[in-house]
Write a protein that holds these residues in place. Structure first.
Motif, PDB file in Angstrom:
ATOM      1  N   ARG A 196       0.823  -1.203   0.066  1.00 59.71           N
ATOM      2  CA  ARG A 196       0.157  -0.321  -0.409  1.00 59.71           C
ATOM      3  C   ARG A 196       1.098   1.309   0.056  1.00 59.71           C
ATOM      4  N   ARG A 227       2.306   1.452  -3.496  1.00 61.29           N
ATOM      5  CA  ARG A 227       1.517   2.097  -4.391  1.00 61.29           C
ATOM      6  C   ARG A 227       1.100   3.893  -3.882  1.00 61.29           C
ATOM      7  N   SER A 228       1.007   3.661  -2.911  1.00 58.44           N
ATOM      8  CA  SER A 228       0.748   5.041  -2.642  1.00 58.44           C
ATOM      9  C   SER A 228       2.445   6.280  -3.047  1.00 58.44           C
ATOM     10  N   GLU A 248       1.711   6.661  -6.690  1.00 66.16           N
ATOM     11  CA  GLU A 248       0.174   7.330  -7.409  1.00 66.16           C
ATOM     12  C   GLU A 248       1.018   8.999  -7.193  1.00 66.16           C
ATOM     13  N   GLN A 249       1.703   9.021  -6.548  1.00 66.85           N
ATOM     14  CA  GLN A 249       2.206  10.755  -5.915  1.00 66.85           C
ATOM     15  C   GLN A 249       2.974  11.248  -7.582  1.00 66.85           C
ATOM     16  N   LEU A 258       3.447   9.634  -9.971  1.00 61.96           N
ATOM     17  CA  LEU A 258       2.667   9.562 -11.202  1.00 61.96           C
ATOM     18  C   LEU A 258       2.373  11.162 -11.203  1.00 61.96           C
ATOM     19  N   ILE A 259       1.746  11.477 -10.367  1.00 60.37           N
ATOM     20  CA  ILE A 259       0.495  13.012  -9.850  1.00 60.37           C
ATOM     21  C   ILE A 259       1.333  14.003 -10.934  1.00 60.37           C
TER      22      ILE A 259
END
Length: 321
Positions: free
Chosen positions: A20, A23-24, A27-28, A30-31
């Motif tokens: 988790r 993945r978090s 995501e950050q 990639l944003i």
């Protein structure tokens, strides 16, 4: 010139990110990449280089193990946390680095997180290797041997093939090891811990972990300042933020980021390395402790007079003096 290599930098217990958390973080990142307009392969490296350390790296999860290496002679390490397994694997996989089969290891103390790597240190199982373990605890040999064998471990200490020696000495004595003069200092910690100062060829390295420094005990603060005076590098137990160290974690036997800054400034040390990170702190929180220390330095010292460099240790960090 000596290099200080960090194989384990956590305190208390090894930690690792879970799925988790990974993945978090992805995501950050990639944003941020989308917001930055990353569109080609050539954009990737400059973009990643622009991000703060916690976004693209990790402080790691192994417990305390630090190597002092000047590229000659035997190997010299401090503590045998889970990072010792990493060091042993690296040593055995790189024949060019096997200049010696002798390892000198100084123990700050004998709590589990500082000895747990030894049963997984492969050279201990190989004939022809010599491991010399140094410390100031009278139960040094007993503690290291106790974690081997039933019921806690499947291999009895007597089955280890390496030549293993134990050397107990007292603070105030100077021990000559691998060209270094080594001094020990008793520190405030449950069961006692000892800091070490390594002096060689005009360079001084201090390894001080698992030590609490109380503001009201000026005599002990002065004693520690004298011990680290003019050191080129101080590896310092900064497990907590200042707020944690004087509230919930008071009397837990550890120190803080800001205390490290204050003591190193008083001692005119050149570099402070925050070490023994709390296992409940994630990478962002450790990085915040580093930024707080750097901000505190800027607040109390004019920028044109700053002579203290501050870093936070991470597994794999190498500092050349």
């Amino acid at each position: 010139m000596p290099a200080v290599k960090f194989w384990g930098t956590r305190g208390s217990i090894p930690v690792a990110p879970n799925a988790r958390d990974i993945r978090s973080r992805l995501e950050q990142v990639l944003i941020k990449a989308v917001d930055a307009g990353v569109a080609t392969y050539d954009d990737i490296t400059p973009f990643l280089d622009s991000l703060p350390f916690p976004d693209v790296s990790s402080f790691g999860g192994n417990t305390s193990c630090v190597e002092i290496d000047d590229g000659a002679g035997d190997y010299l390490l401090c503590d045998m946390g889970s990072g010792l397994r990493e060091f042993g694997g690296y040593y055995l996989k790189n024949e060019a680095l096997q200049r010696s089969k002798t390892f000198h290891i100084f123990m700050s103390h004998l709590h589990w997180d500082h000895i747990m790597g030894f049963p997984f240190f492969t050279p201990a199982y190989l004939p022809g290797h010599t491991i010399k373990i140094y410390g100031c605890h009278s139960v040094l040999e007993q503690a290291i041997k106790a974690q081997h064998g039933s019921p806690g471990f499947p291999v009895n200490f007597d089955n280890l093939a390496a030549n293993i020696e134990f050397h107990v000495f007292n603070p105030g004595q100077t021990v000559q090891v691998n060209g270094y003069e080594v001094e020990a200092l008793l520190q405030l910690h449950e069961g006692d811990s000892y800091g070490y100062r390594f002096n060689k060829a005009g360079k001084s390295i201090v390894y001080s972990t698992d030590s609490e420094h109380k503001v009201e005990d000026q005599k002990e603060l002065d004693r520690f300042v004298q011990f680290i005076k003019d050191a080129d590098l101080v590896v310092f137990d900064a497990m907590y933020s200042l707020l944690e160290s004087v509230t919930l974690k008071e009397d837990w036997g550890h120190s803080s980021n800001l205390m490290g800054v204050e003591l190193c400034l008083r001692a005119k040390a050149k570099k402070l390395c925050l070490f023994h990170h709390d296992p409940i702190h994630n990478d962002d929180e450790i990085f915040q402790n580093l930024e707080e220390a750097q901000s505190f330095l800027s607040l109390i010292t004019p920028e044109n007079q700053q002579s203290l460099d501050i870093v936070a240790a991470w597994d794999g960090l190498e500092i050349t003096l």
